[in-house]
Design an enzyme around this catalytic site. Structure first.
Site, PDB file in Angstrom:
ATOM      1  N   LEU A  99       0.813  -1.223   0.000  1.00 20.72           N
ATOM      2  CA  LEU A  99       0.000   0.000   0.000  1.00 20.72           C
ATOM      3  C   LEU A  99       0.847   1.275   0.000  1.00 20.72           C
ATOM      4  CD1 LEU A  99      -2.853   1.278   0.238  1.00 20.72           C
ATOM      5  CD2 LEU A  99      -2.531   1.251   2.713  1.00 20.72           C
ATOM      6  N   ASP A 100       0.598   2.130  -0.970  1.00 19.47           N
ATOM      7  CA  ASP A 100       1.291   3.420  -1.080  1.00 19.47           C
ATOM      8  C   ASP A 100       2.803   3.263  -1.165  1.00 19.47           C
ATOM      9  OD1 ASP A 100      -1.162   4.661  -0.957  1.00 19.47           O
ATOM     10  OD2 ASP A 100      -1.070   5.018   1.186  1.00 19.47           O
ATOM     11  N   GLU A 101       3.245   2.112  -1.634  1.00 19.57           N
ATOM     12  CA  GLU A 101       4.682   1.865  -1.743  1.00 19.57           C
ATOM     13  C   GLU A 101       5.091   1.564  -3.179  1.00 19.57           C
ATOM     14  OE1 GLU A 101       7.169   2.134   0.203  1.00 19.57           O
ATOM     15  OE2 GLU A 101       6.545   1.879   2.264  1.00 19.57           O
TER      16      GLU A 101
END
Lengths: 287, 287, 287, 287
Positions: free
Chosen positions: A227-229
């Site tokens: 996530l969000d990486e």
């Protein structure tokens, strides 16, 4: 002399001759290079190249592909070739916030983003009027913890049926399942409303307020299972100060999000992006 | 009409009359306000004000202080009053990197930063020549795990003996002990070479490279006992791309660090900064 | 594998085969391209290329030159070849303002700007101490309307005697004669303290103040015979507002001037600049 | 405690007591100041102030006006008072380019710009559909050299009939007559697609291309009788390089124009702008 331009992209392990593998063949076959960018990543020992060209005479695509494949095999290249005016099919996913959608649709209808939009998918009904005005099918697929698997199956079906090349999460406020992320790997772009890696997760503008940062930004990145990486494509930023309450940061951020996401989409459809390791190579351009 | 300017700062819980508490008295006592900034923090219910003024006639500092103290007590204000040309005594701490030191010394010797520098402290001998050329005492205090307590005691003695108003960590590559941080609270500024809260800790440019960020920056913040978590004063930024190796990010970052740290120091000595909760109120200015 | 890198630059009228003329030969001769940038100017029908490479084995410079000259003649190319670590001899000219000089000298002494500085020339004596500390000869050549011709002759002699590759006007507040400009064409860089073409001529910060601009900047450009009209290399900028008096614009501008001029000098010594028509092609890089 | 906020603006020649004239009365009348900005222009000897406040109890507007007028007369102040949620009537004028119009309409329909738009006026029919979708009357008033006087009379009538507070030239590609400019003085905002004062007049992006600038920008300014010379409100900017052809500069400029114009309009309707001499005082804010 043809006006049709083509775009060739390739990447492979670093080694002597990689540039010539592309430029040499283009020259031999009478292709006029109008734009050329390459990057030899010294630390990762990997080479990337993007050439835009137009044939000086007629262009036999299959012959070119056959000839290039010989070279590609020699160097271990992965490559793509496509006309520069190829229209990507882009499915947009949204929730209730409409600023990114509105911006993308404006660029779409004025031709700034030369794409097709076969579907807009949302877990809310709110933005249907905007889709209607642009004559784009709007799929309202609500989601709850219980219906998530089914909703994602429905979403996936729309993506498949519309033969989407790219999925854009234009402030879609749902976390995709790991399976969905994996299926969309390399062809889904998300806009996150912070300067990643700062402020991952929920309510980043509120986090930024609490922290008292003096710059606020947005990050467009490829979706992956972390996530969000996902690999960062491009980031935007504006200065702020202590007078910005969370709602002011949110308002300021809207303009940054729009421009940043639109730029990432354009880079993708112009085949300027290469994913490698956890990073994204971006052959940026004028604009 | 006096040419001597004064700076009054005050803060207190939000309530009716806080502005007038300052501006009303200044008017009654014939003080001409040349610059006025205030902020009423709606979420934290706290009020901040900074007034720069010059007396129209003679100025009786003690009488002004007595009169203002009555008002301050009424509103629960903490406040300071000082001549605008007060020269802060600034102790600079460095290790081997000299770019921030060089920049601060340039601004010092040209009067852009109207400060005194009673001491430069380093855990390495490398930058002595630079200090010498500016006729500033250079204290070489090496540090190891074993000698840390003693070294910090020596540092603290220099700070005390020189009656330092401010300590600037200009790329001082040692983590201060919790005790030292506490003692320096509110009067020590550090430059961290990343856009906090991203990339805390060691080798932030290398972290930024691995992450593939498209913007690189620096953060000047007050030191507190939480490493790289002190209140942010100001941040600087520049765009980068995939062609930047860690050493390129480092080089790019140097210019940002210099400008960002110098700005934070100037804000502090001009009494433009208020610490409140975990945030820093910055009454920025022209420059 | 050699660690010595070389830089090849070339430009010629647009035509099929220009890229291959460079990349093909490099490949044939076993040169490993580490960085490649090219630009085919569609409107001016002119092609520019810069390749950085290192030999895989031994490098016979003369043989390479001979081989490349054959290709260059075929395409009408002008070209240069030099080791990437070639140290340019840079003469710096200043008046009284020292911020740009100080910045250049800092980058010089730390190796960020890998140059030699055989001479600093000034029409004032003020900055001699700074030159002395860096062990650089300082020539004080005062100038009046009557002595201008002689002074320029003296300047020219120093430039010639020191075999200067580049002259940098680091806030040299004298207008060079047309003859001097012509002699320095393509190898003199000036920093002008405004965003050209706005605010040409004297006191640009005062002009900017009167106009009430909201952005202030600086422009590094090649000197030509048209005052402040030479080809623009790079520009820097910062936001300002109505609270900036001329002296504040001047102070703000100093940091911009330093960074902008240093960047232009670096571009020049790294052979990233091509003059063509009235414009400057800049193959910028990481940093 | 009232939730209705009010905005008071005032300006007058510099003199002792100007701040207190505003803040003292607000305090006496129990008005809670939520935002206060002032500027004492030392060079022009003029004072500006803007206060946003909410009454602690009921608010007798007329009584406040009467009381303030006494002070205003004493100091020679010009002043305005109005509720902060006053909806300005904004007439937008366009030609064929729709990016600024589209952006303003988006902010209008989402409430980001809390205005009324009684009319959109154009010398072309192209943008009618966009106006229709927002239910805004669209007036197509073609113009030729012969019909200019009549067309402007028609425009003026619409402005008067709709009781417009502000006229926004959102890429209206006609030069207004001197008479029209005079009538609109102080209440018409234009977006010019360059960093004024550079590149006045026609085709600024083409001028910028020829000049080879490395930054491109836009300027929002009040209209006055001097073409593209009206007081600057705000400016936006982005870096460019030699690869930008005029059409690329144009595309890049579009986003800058939108954001810059919208910001200027918001400043105006929030009463943050003061015209004085040839300059514009801007009490900017969070956003």
């Amino acid at each position: 002399m043809s006006e049709q331009h083509w775009i060739l992209t390739a990447h492979c392990p670093s080694q002597l001759g990689t540039v010539d593998a592309v430029t040499g063949l283009l020259y031999q076959q009478g292709q006029y290079i109008t734009d050329l960018q390459s990057f030899d990543d010294r630390l990762h020992q990997h080479f990337f190249i993007r050439a835009q060209f137009r044939p000086e005479n007629e262009f036999d695509e299959q012959a070119f592909r056959d000839a290039f494949q010989v070279r590609a095999e020699k160097y271990g290249m992965e490559w793509t070739l496509s006309p520069s005016d190829l229209k990507y099919k882009v499915v947009i996913m949204v929730s209730k916030f409409d600023h990114c959608l509105n911006d993308l649709l404006y660029r779409y209808r004025t031709g700034q983003l030369p794409i097709e939009i076969p579907a807009i998918i949302s877990n809310h009904p709110d933005l249907k009027a905007l889709a209607d005005w642009h004559n784009i099918p709007y799929y309202h697929l609500p989601i709850t913890a219980e219906t998530k698997a089914q909703q994602e199956a429905d979403v996936w079906k729309i993506i498949c049926d519309s033969q989407a090349d790219l999925v854009v999460l234009a402030r879609y406020m749902q976390v995709l399942s790991e399976d969905m992320c994996a299926k969309l790997s390399g062809r889904a772009i998300n806009i996150h409303h912070s300067l990643l890696p700062g402020f991952k997760g929920a309510r980043p503008y509120h986090q930024a307020y609490e922290k008292g940062v003096k710059l606020v930004g947005a990050t467009a990145h490829y979706v992956n299972t972390d996530l969000d990486e996902g690999p960062i494509i491009t980031q935007g930023i504006e200065p702020v100060d202590h007078t910005y309450y969370p709602e002011d940061l949110t308002a300021k951020g809207r303009d940054i999000e729009c421009v940043t996401l639109a730029r990432a989409v354009r880079y993708h459809i112009e085949r300027r992006l290469f994913l490698h390791s956890k990073r994204c190579i971006v052959f940026a351009d004028s604009q």
